[in-house]
Design an enzyme around this catalytic site. Structure first.
Site, PDB file in Angstrom:
ATOM      1  N   ASP A 485      -2.296   8.982  -1.060  1.00 52.61           N
ATOM      2  CA  ASP A 485      -2.063   7.579  -1.507  1.00 52.61           C
ATOM      3  C   ASP A 485      -1.103   7.711  -2.486  1.00 52.61           C
ATOM      4  OD1 ASP A 485      -2.534   4.737  -2.052  1.00 52.61           O
ATOM      5  OD2 ASP A 485      -4.902   5.057  -2.409  1.00 52.61           O
ATOM      6  N   ASP A 555      -3.791  -2.665   2.461  1.00 47.20           N
ATOM      7  CA  ASP A 555      -4.993  -2.947   1.765  1.00 47.20           C
ATOM      8  C   ASP A 555      -5.572  -4.247   2.106  1.00 47.20           C
ATOM      9  OD1 ASP A 555      -5.233  -0.621   0.476  1.00 47.20           O
ATOM     10  OD2 ASP A 555      -4.511  -1.298  -1.307  1.00 47.20           O
TER      11      ASP A 555
HETATM   12  C1  DGJ Z   1      -5.089   2.075  -2.493  1.00 49.39           C
HETATM   13  C2  DGJ Z   1      -5.562   2.068  -1.179  1.00 49.39           C
HETATM   14  O1  DGJ Z   1      -4.636   1.420  -0.083  1.00 49.39           O
HETATM   15  C3  DGJ Z   1      -7.060   2.083  -0.937  1.00 49.39           C
HETATM   16  O2  DGJ Z   1      -7.414   2.131   0.820  1.00 49.39           O
HETATM   17  C4  DGJ Z   1      -7.826   2.905  -1.602  1.00 49.39           C
HETATM   18  O3  DGJ Z   1      -7.452   4.231  -1.142  1.00 49.39           O
HETATM   19  C5  DGJ Z   1      -7.423   2.796  -2.997  1.00 49.39           C
HETATM   20  N1  DGJ Z   1      -6.030   2.867  -3.267  1.00 49.39           N
HETATM   21  C6  DGJ Z   1      -8.051   3.634  -3.880  1.00 49.39           C
HETATM   22  O4  DGJ Z   1      -7.586   3.736  -5.081  1.00 49.39           O
END
Ligand code: DGJ
Length: 749
Positions: A485, A555
């Site tokens: 990430d 997300d």
């Molecule tokens: C952003 C990601 O896109 C989410 O899926 C998740 O992993 C969060 N960060 C965790 O902090």
């Protein structure tokens, strides 16, 4: 490997003309009498001939400086070029700018030599398309030289035989005695002879990535860019120029894709004589590179795709090319495991027991891989702390990752892990030990984002430290998947280890550091499946796909919003790369209620998984989940690697549809979705594509059979209760908002 097509690079000595050609396109340019490279043609394949000189269009235009008094009609202002130079007689956007010690940025790059060879060179330290067999593509490297500076520029071209694709990149070598500062280097310059194009970009923001945005080209400049240190949610490093009459299935389209994950610039400039100049490269606003005597610099690559059968064919070319010649390693062409990720199920609030209860339920449903997301390390109980401390939190995981992975494995599932290696919280041991590793500009405040700061990945020491940390983690437990990430854009970029003249390098060096860490980890752990992520789809680009064959698309896990996001993403990127999970309702991002059926029907067309606690579902829902998983297991090779057709756009109407067809055309799956319910509406059909006209296909679950040509010309009847056709016998239940259906058609005769 069997090649279906051929690629050629013809060189006509007398006219000094290059013709790069395969069965799909021709790309023609020549060296003029002054040693400059003049573009002549890019488009559908044309027959080779010894001279294309008639395409060298020139004219005397008022106000334009010309080559010399002896050549009063020869001006680069009016010629189409491969590498336009700054400050000479071409006043359009430059492809290259080199600042010299005396302050001048004028260069004079002249053809020296060229080399044509089978296969393709790798780009050291950078992601790029590749060849596995020297016969599958042919390459050209042209050397240009500035005598005064002793500066060489090498333009690299590769034509793939089986793809309508041309790869381009540029390398610069300073053979002179003075320090040079490279301030602009476009990886692509394409001068097209007219302006009758629409420009399509994939734009948006967090939670609404890669929506289609179309603009009409006209005099002046259209551009998109990123200065955020990553390719970004806002604009994807990809653009399409299409004819005004081009649709999904007919007409010309030119795609340009940057195989790069950092700051970029894409511009189309239409000059006063209707020439369209398309450029793509690192963003000069946040890039410069010091070239000391003897040093060289390699630009990232651009993948140019030509289609004369509409946008869909362009997309399929990219899908095939990325799947086969950008994605590498064990997971190339492999159906992807069904994931269960705990982020939306627990956020930071979990312990081993809770996780294992989710895993157990997942196993019962048939899930294959459990992914432990954020919150497993350091004191990471919220956004404020822990990033950088890649050590298990023993309060949450008493037996550490080793113990948890083993328990997950014992329950019959593979184990995957979330990391965010590029970031740091101030409340972390890493920051306390190495405050100097935080990316910041001396004397200035470093701006936090999501309460976190960025590590200086331009610093080799930082990358090495993280390689050791993460490789130890991966060795300590049976981890077969990593979600990498990156949750904020990069500000105050500065590297204290470099001179003032090198500060323009920091963004690019940062991305090189990310690539280096990916390269080292993927080499050391070739079995591990990497998924890239940047707060969802903030780094969904071809550069990342070289290391991580799939990406967390957004997300926003709402099925209806995902229709637009996934539809838009598919313009450039293959379904195998599109991470798509079913989440809980009300949806956590938009509070929308959609049926489990529709959530599954949308997520099927991607790298499928779940983002919820299956324990919270009713018995009925759980039974449905089991069916969804069984469906994905049966069809995922087709869903992820079939030929993909966009049939009805979420950007245009209430009905959305897409389909995949197997290579042998014997199976197809159609996804059909409706946003809002309508009353008393027309009967509906959707015309399918890519089938075999004479094959008879049976609609699964019914006894209905149709020939391929019926399905493609008459269409598949998709009428439902909203048009007054409440026909349970046909599977058309009473219709509601956000309805959807999956149609499976299989060849029977
Ligand atoms: C952003 C990601 O896109 C989410 O899926 C998740 O992993 C969060 N960060 C965790 O902090």
């Amino acid at each position: 490997m069997k090649m279906n097509h051929e690629a050629h690079i013809y060189y006509e000595e007398e006219e000094q003309t290059f013709h790069l050609q395969n069965d799909f396109f021709s790309y023609i340019f020549k060296v003029d009498f002054n040693g400059k490279l003049i573009q002549l043609y890019y488009g559908k394949k044309v027959t080779h001939r010894s001279s294309f000189n008639y395409l060298l269009e020139q004219s005397s235009r008022p106000m334009s400086p010309v080559l010399s008094e002896q050549h009063p009609f020869y001006s680069y202002d009016n010629l189409k070029q491969e590498l336009p130079e700054y400050g000479r007689s071409d006043f359009r956007k430059a492809g290259i700018k080199v600042l010299q010690e005396n302050g001048s940025e004028i260069t004079d790059l002249v053809y020296q030599s060229h080399r044509i060879f089978k296969g393709k060179n790798i780009l050291e330290g950078l992601p790029a398309s590749y060849a596995e067999n020297i016969n599958e593509c042919i390459s050209l490297a042209i050397t240009l030289k500035d005598e005064l500076l002793q500066l060489e520029v090498i333009l690299n071209y590769t034509v793939f035989a089986d793809h309508s694709a041309l790869a381009r990149s540029t390398c610069i070598v300073n053979y002179g005695q003075e320090e040079l500062l490279l301030t602009r280097l476009m990886s692509l310059n394409l001068d097209l002879p007219d302006k009758e194009y629409d420009w399509m970009q994939l734009s948006g923001a967090w939670g609404r990535e890669r929506h289609f945005v179309t603009k009409v080209l006209d005099y002046g400049v259209v551009e998109i860019s990123s200065n955020r240190g990553h390719s970004s949610h806002n604009h994807n490093p990809f653009v399409t120029l299409k004819r005004k009459t081009t649709t999904e299935f007919q007409g010309e389209a030119i795609g340009a894709m940057f195989v790069y994950s950092g700051n970029f610039l894409i511009q189309a400039e239409v000059d006063a004589y209707d020439v369209t100049r398309l450029q793509m490269g690192m963003n000069p606003e946040s890039f410069s590179w010091l070239l000391e005597p003897g040093q060289s610099f390699q630009s990232p690559e651009v993948l140019l795709v030509y289609s004369n059968k509409g946008l869909n064919q362009m997309s399929q070319t990219y899908h095939n090319l990325l799947n086969s010649r950008v994605v590498r390693g064990k997971w190339r062409h492999k159906p992807r495991p069904i994931v269960l990720n705990n982020w939306e199920a627990t956020y930071f609030d979990f312990n081993e027991e809770k996780l294992l209860s989710i895993v157990e339920k997942g196993k019962k449903a048939g899930v294959e891989l459990f992914v432990l997301d954020d919150g497993w390390f350091g004191q990471r109980n919220n956004d404020y702390t822990g990033l950088g401390d890649w050590v298990e939190n023993k309060e949450k995981l008493p037996e550490g990752l080793t113990g948890l992975a083993k328990k997950v494995n014992d329950l019959g599932m593979a184990f995957g892990l979330w990391i965010e290696p590029e970031m740091i919280n101030k409340d972390s041991d890493l920051y306390r030990n190495h405050p100097e590793w935080l990316l910041h500009t001396p004397g200035r405040k470093a701006s936090p984002g999501r309460q976190q700061y960025v590590l200086n990945f331009a610093n080799e020491e930082v990358v090495t430290y993280l390689f050791n940390k993460i490789s130890n983690l991966l060795s300590s437990a049976n981890i077969t998947y990593i979600k990498w990430d990156m949750n904020r854009s990069i500000s105050e970029a500065f590297d204290g280890n470099r001179s003032s003249k090198q500060q323009g390098e920091v963004h690019h060096r940062y991305i090189l550091g990310v690539y280096q860490l990916y390269e080292q980890l993927t080499n050391m752990f070739p079995e591990v499946l990497f998924e890239s992520c940047a707060s969802g789809g903030g780094r969904f680009d071809a550069g990342m796909l070289y290391y991580a064959p799939q990406a967390w698309t957004s997300d926003n896990s709402d099925a209806i919003d995902r229709l637009s996001i996934q539809y838009g993403t598919s313009l450039a990127y293959p379904l195998s790369s599109i991470g798509a999970h079913v989440s809980i309702v009300p949806n956590h991002q938009v509070n929308r209620l959609t049926s489990l059926n529709t959530r599954g029907n949308v997520a099927y067309f991607g790298a499928f998984g779940y983002e919820l606690d299956l324990n919270r579902l009713s018995m009925e829902e759980f039974t449905e989940v089991k069916k969804q998983i069984a469906f994905v297991k049966e069809y995922r090779a087709l869903l992820q690697y079939g030929n993909f057709y966009r049939l009805a756009s979420p950007f245009e109407g209430n009905i959305i549809s897409w389909m995949v067809v197997s290579q042998d055309k014997k199976q197809t799956i159609v996804g059909y979705y409706k946003k809002l319910n309508e009353v008393n509406v027309s009967f509906k059909r959707v015309r399918l594509l890519g089938l075999e006209p004479t094959i008879k296909y049976q609609l699964k679950g019914t006894s209905q059979k149709f020939h391929g040509d019926e399905l493609m010309n008459i269409g598949l009847l998709t009428t439902d209760a909203s048009s007054g056709q409440f026909q349970p016998s046909l599977g058309f239940d009473e219709s509601v908002d956000f309805d959807s259906r999956i149609f499976i058609l299989e060849a029977v005769e």
